[in-house]
Design a protein around this motif. Sequence first.
Motif, mmCIF file in Angstrom:
data_model
loop_
_atom_site.group_PDB
_atom_site.id
_atom_site.type_symbol
_atom_site.label_atom_id
_atom_site.label_comp_id
_atom_site.label_asym_id
_atom_site.label_seq_id
_atom_site.Cartn_x
_atom_site.Cartn_y
_atom_site.Cartn_z
ATOM 1 N N ARG A 81 3.823 -3.109 1.965
ATOM 2 C CA ARG A 81 3.670 -2.062 1.521
ATOM 3 C C ARG A 81 3.604 -1.082 2.739
ATOM 4 N N GLU A 110 9.767 -2.522 -2.279
ATOM 5 C CA GLU A 110 9.014 -1.320 -2.543
ATOM 6 C C GLU A 110 9.780 0.017 -3.074
ATOM 7 N N SER A 118 4.564 3.916 0.295
ATOM 8 C CA SER A 118 4.886 2.955 -1.001
ATOM 9 C C SER A 118 3.924 3.395 -2.226
#
Length: 205
Positions: A81, A110, A118
């Motif tokens: 992330r 992502e 993200s």
Amino acid sequence: ESEALYRLAIETAGAVPYREFYPTEGKEHVKYEFIGEGIRQITGYGPQEFNASLWEKLTLEMHPLEDLAEYSVDEAVQRVRSGKDPLWKCDFKIRARDGTIRWVFEAAVELRDEDGISHGSIGIYQDITERKQAEQAVRESEEKYRHLFENAPTGIFQSTPQGRYLSVNPALAQIFKYDTPWEMIDQVTDIAWQIHVDPAQRERF
């Protein structure tokens, strides 16, 4: 239309596409905007029933893969992330609706906003149960062979076509009076039996 074709291509390849969005609050679950019908075959639950909370309940084990394998699950999630690792790849061991144990591979990338933050992901689930079962069968076969190799009362060896020892078992090393199999491998450069066998016994050997 483009998205429909994309989903169809993935499903034809035997995978289940999905798109999900992350919670804005820490206690909320991930929200699936879309997940393919194939999830029913994997879990026993259809797209309308399937959600992140259910997936957590079904999951028995998680094993991040490749560059993520050295990290805990939470650390692996954060690395993806944050952008430190570009791809999420993970194997899941789950208990499906009918009680059967299945293995599922997940890969995802992502979705980020204009600031690079993200906010979700797009990915696939794929049933890899047969592959995992085959890998387990190979491991069990290798373990059985190794047990036989190490404990057989007769000498066993593996060699290259040129006659170089690759492995010898303890019984063979003992026959030729070596303390360990590794000593025999190190000292014998080829399978020249006449070197080892007493001249009077060579023909019989």
